[in-house]
Design an enzyme around this catalytic site. Structure first.
Site, PDB file in Angstrom:
ATOM      1  N   TYR A   1       0.797  -1.237   0.000  1.00 17.30           N
ATOM      2  CA  TYR A   1       0.000   0.000   0.000  1.00 17.30           C
ATOM      3  C   TYR A   1       0.827   1.284   0.000  1.00 17.30           C
ATOM      4  CZ  TYR A   1      -3.018  -3.639   1.900  1.00 17.30           C
ATOM      5  OH  TYR A   1      -3.691  -4.803   2.108  1.00 17.30           O
TER       6      TYR A   1
ATOM      7  N   ASP B   1       3.055   2.841  -1.979  1.00 14.60           N
ATOM      8  CA  ASP B   1       3.157   3.790  -3.093  1.00 14.60           C
ATOM      9  C   ASP B   1       1.912   4.679  -3.126  1.00 14.60           C
ATOM     10  OD1 ASP B   1       5.648   2.583  -4.460  1.00 14.60           O
ATOM     11  OD2 ASP B   1       4.319   0.878  -4.189  1.00 14.60           O
TER      12      ASP B   1
ATOM     13  N   TYR C   1       5.392  -7.254   7.595  1.00 10.73           N
ATOM     14  CA  TYR C   1       5.426  -8.168   6.449  1.00 10.73           C
ATOM     15  C   TYR C   1       5.358  -9.610   6.934  1.00 10.73           C
ATOM     16  CZ  TYR C   1       6.978  -4.014   3.889  1.00 10.73           C
ATOM     17  OH  TYR C   1       7.055  -2.767   3.342  1.00 10.73           O
TER      18      TYR C   1
ATOM     19  N   ARG D   1       6.232  -0.449   8.915  1.00 14.51           N
ATOM     20  CA  ARG D   1       6.990  -1.059   7.819  1.00 14.51           C
ATOM     21  C   ARG D   1       7.050  -0.088   6.639  1.00 14.51           C
ATOM     22  NH1 ARG D   1       2.431  -5.393   5.484  1.00 14.51           N
ATOM     23  NH2 ARG D   1       1.810  -4.038   3.742  1.00 14.51           N
ATOM     24  N   GLY D   2       7.757  -0.502   5.589  1.00 17.06           N
ATOM     25  CA  GLY D   2       7.706   0.233   4.329  1.00 17.06           C
ATOM     26  C   GLY D   2       8.183   1.660   4.438  1.00 17.06           C
ATOM     27  N   GLU D   3       7.353   2.583   4.011  1.00 14.40           N
ATOM     28  CA  GLU D   3       7.761   3.990   3.993  1.00 14.40           C
ATOM     29  C   GLU D   3       6.776   4.888   4.730  1.00 14.40           C
ATOM     30  OE1 GLU D   3       9.574   5.550   0.473  1.00 14.40           O
ATOM     31  OE2 GLU D   3       8.669   7.520   0.745  1.00 14.40           O
ATOM     32  N   ASP D   4       5.515   4.839   4.354  1.00 14.19           N
ATOM     33  CA  ASP D   4       4.598   5.842   4.906  1.00 14.19           C
ATOM     34  C   ASP D   4       4.286   5.595   6.383  1.00 14.19           C
ATOM     35  OD1 ASP D   4       2.877   8.191   4.466  1.00 14.19           O
ATOM     36  OD2 ASP D   4       1.296   6.784   4.987  1.00 14.19           O
ATOM     37  N   SER D   5       4.002   4.355   6.767  1.00 17.61           N
ATOM     38  CA  SER D   5       3.713   4.103   8.194  1.00 17.61           C
ATOM     39  C   SER D   5       4.957   4.397   9.033  1.00 17.61           C
ATOM     40  CB  SER D   5       3.232   2.667   8.405  1.00 17.61           C
ATOM     41  OG  SER D   5       4.171   1.727   7.935  1.00 17.61           O
TER      42      SER D   5
HETATM   43  O1  TRH Z   1       2.304  -1.305   2.580  1.00 14.09           O
HETATM   44  P1  TRH Z   1       3.750  -1.009   2.682  1.00 14.09           P
HETATM   45  O2  TRH Z   1       4.637  -2.122   2.945  1.00 14.09           O
HETATM   46  O3  TRH Z   1       4.169  -0.285   1.395  1.00 14.09           O
HETATM   47  C1  TRH Z   1       5.346  -0.119   0.665  1.00 14.09           C
HETATM   48  C2  TRH Z   1       5.217  -0.851  -0.632  1.00 14.09           C
HETATM   49  O4  TRH Z   1       5.508  -2.201  -0.414  1.00 14.09           O
HETATM   50  C3  TRH Z   1       6.141  -0.271  -1.643  1.00 14.09           C
HETATM   51  O5  TRH Z   1       6.161  -0.994  -2.835  1.00 14.09           O
HETATM   52  C4  TRH Z   1       7.506  -0.145  -1.071  1.00 14.09           C
HETATM   53  O6  TRH Z   1       8.307   0.453  -1.970  1.00 14.09           O
HETATM   54  C5  TRH Z   1       7.429   0.696   0.170  1.00 14.09           C
HETATM   55  O7  TRH Z   1       6.568   0.091   1.131  1.00 14.09           O
HETATM   56  C6  TRH Z   1       8.764   0.984   0.775  1.00 14.09           C
HETATM   57  O8  TRH Z   1       3.992   0.072   3.864  1.00 14.09           O
HETATM   58  P2  TRH Z   1       3.699   1.628   4.003  1.00 14.09           P
HETATM   59  O9  TRH Z   1       4.657   2.408   3.166  1.00 14.09           O
HETATM   60  O10 TRH Z   1       3.691   1.925   5.418  1.00 14.09           O
HETATM   61  O11 TRH Z   1       2.258   1.825   3.418  1.00 14.09           O
HETATM   62  C7  TRH Z   1       1.084   1.477   4.090  1.00 14.09           C
HETATM   63  C8  TRH Z   1       0.016   2.530   3.850  1.00 14.09           C
HETATM   64  O12 TRH Z   1      -1.242   2.069   4.329  1.00 14.09           O
HETATM   65  C9  TRH Z   1       0.318   3.817   4.595  1.00 14.09           C
HETATM   66  O13 TRH Z   1      -0.092   4.923   3.832  1.00 14.09           O
HETATM   67  C10 TRH Z   1      -0.564   3.716   5.844  1.00 14.09           C
HETATM   68  C11 TRH Z   1      -1.757   3.017   5.263  1.00 14.09           C
HETATM   69  N1  TRH Z   1      -2.586   2.296   6.225  1.00 14.09           N
HETATM   70  C12 TRH Z   1      -3.883   2.745   6.445  1.00 14.09           C
HETATM   71  O14 TRH Z   1      -4.300   3.757   5.872  1.00 14.09           O
HETATM   72  N2  TRH Z   1      -4.673   2.031   7.277  1.00 14.09           N
HETATM   73  C13 TRH Z   1      -4.252   0.916   7.922  1.00 14.09           C
HETATM   74  O15 TRH Z   1      -5.032   0.296   8.685  1.00 14.09           O
HETATM   75  C14 TRH Z   1      -2.902   0.496   7.724  1.00 14.09           C
HETATM   76  C15 TRH Z   1      -2.369  -0.704   8.457  1.00 14.09           C
HETATM   77  C16 TRH Z   1      -2.097   1.199   6.860  1.00 14.09           C
END
Ligand code: TRH
Length: 374
Positions: free
Chosen positions: A33, A35, A203, A266-270
């Protein structure tokens, strides 16, 4: 999908106010999620600062939970519909997603060329400062005559910074002051007296059993959607319990982070949002087959833990490496989970240091040649 967010009707909205800068943000969902999460966060922040924004994505479906309500000034649209759109003032190509050729041709045909910006992934590694702002003039193809520029988010003044919408820190502090426990309780996620609470977004390969051993008793684990919702409950140790959460909106996910004693992200945004929560945070970095995640994790630890007491730095480093499978679990790693007071103080100091720098959206607006606030 709310209509206002995913308007796939035949009329592609076009900019209607000459006073409001128009932005096109392109996003391809690679996996998970992040990106789309980053793109949505940027798009919403720009719209709330007065811009007109179109977010084009090849997968809009997660928006039904990430952003269930419409945002004024923001239209979320299918990628393919961009073929019929007139480009706006600024075009953001996220994570090297390769813009549609017809759209690039329309950019090149525009009387005033749009600012074309490639938004890259976040890292604390040193290449980020060297690469931020680099230019790539286009000599051939549909975009001949245009210039693409690279914008790197980061943790210093010489990078593009971090997404942080106005009032975010104040909102987090107000949430805590007015009763994070009540917010959890209203959703049926309240810790029992004396119990501490953590959120876990991880993950599938996370070392859950070793983590639970290290964590010890007295914890309520709030499990975000993903494999740990199935894998973790059978592994719980005495004095630990878990609740599986539904997908939350991004806004409620922030509130969850603000409500917990510890956040596993994890990832970037969280990962970024957990830093704005100002709570101890354990990052599961996105795994890369070539091992690039190892140096990326070390660069972040070095940057974020500078200035923290040496024992805390050692403990938190050990825990982070163990959680990411980059080192064995050691007594030091386990101790990090049981001694959260120092980590909590450091998380607040680190947040304050980051919050003293201009945010990503303001820097991006300036980079695009628009004053911030536009
Ligand atoms: O989902 P992620 O692992 O995303 C990414 C992708 O894998 C991408 O391809 C990769 O390049 C990158 O990581 C580094 O983790 P992330 O980045 O934290 O994204 C999750 C998103 O989902 C973030 O915007 C928060 C949102 N979210 C919600 O809105 N509600 C929820 O309940 C949860 C658990 C997350």
């Amino acid at each position: 999908m709310p209509d206002a967010l995913a308007d796939s009707s035949s009329d592609v909205p076009t900019p209607d106010s000459p006073d409001r800068p128009t932005w096109d943000i392109f996003c391809r969902v690679i996996d998970n999620y992040g990106d789309l999460g980053v793109c949505l966060r940027l798009a919403r922040d720009l719209a709330q600062r007065g811009a007109q924004v179109r977010l084009w994505s090849d997968d809009l479906s997660p928006l039904s939970w990430m952003q269930p309500t419409p945002v004024e000034g923001l239209a979320c649209l299918p990628w393919t519909d961009s073929a019929r759109a007139a480009p706006g003032d600024v075009v953001v190509e996220t994570f090297g997603c390769d813009l549609p050729e017809r759209f690039v041709a329309a950019m090149a045909a525009r009387a005033v060329k749009p600012a074309w910006i490639n938004l890259e992934y976040l890292s604390a590694e040193s290449y980020v400062e060297r690469s931020h702002g680099l230019k790539s003039p286009q000599f051939s193809g549909p975009g001949a005559g245009l210039e693409k520029r690279f914008f790197y988010p980061g943790f210093s003044d010489r990078t593009g910074g971090l997404l942080r919408e106005p009032g975010l820190i104040e909102a987090a502090d107000a949430h805590v002051a007015h009763g994070a426990a009540a917010w959890l309780a209203a959703r049926g996620w309240a810790p029992a007296p004396g119990e501490r609470v953590l959120s876990l977004f991880a993950y599938p390969h996370a070392p859950l059993a070793a983590f639970l051993d290290a964590l010890g008793p007295g914890w309520l684990l709030l499990l975000c959607p993903g494999a740990p919702q199935q894998e973790l409950p059978p592994l719980l140790r005495d004095g630990q319990r878990a609740i599986a959460l539904p997908h939350l909106s991004q806004t409620d996910y922030d509130r969850l982070l603000w409500s917990c004693d510890l956040n596993l992200v994890r990832g970037e945004d969280s990962f970024v949002r957990a830093q704005w929560a100002g709570r101890p945070m354990l990052w599961q970095i996105y795994f890369q087959d070539d091992g690039a995640h190892g140096p990326k994790l070390e660069a972040f630890l070095a940057r974020a833990m500078t200035g923290s007491p040496a024992p805390l730095r050692a403990r938190w480093g050990a825990l982070s490496r163990a959680w990411n499978g980059l080192a064995p679990w050691t007594p030091e790693a386990a101790e990090a989970l049981r001694e959260l007071a120092d980590a909590a103080a450091h998380a607040r100091a680190w947040r304050a240091e980051l919050a003293a720098m201009p945010d990503l959206t303001a820097r991006l607006q300036a980079f695009a040649g628009l004053s911030s606030g536009a």
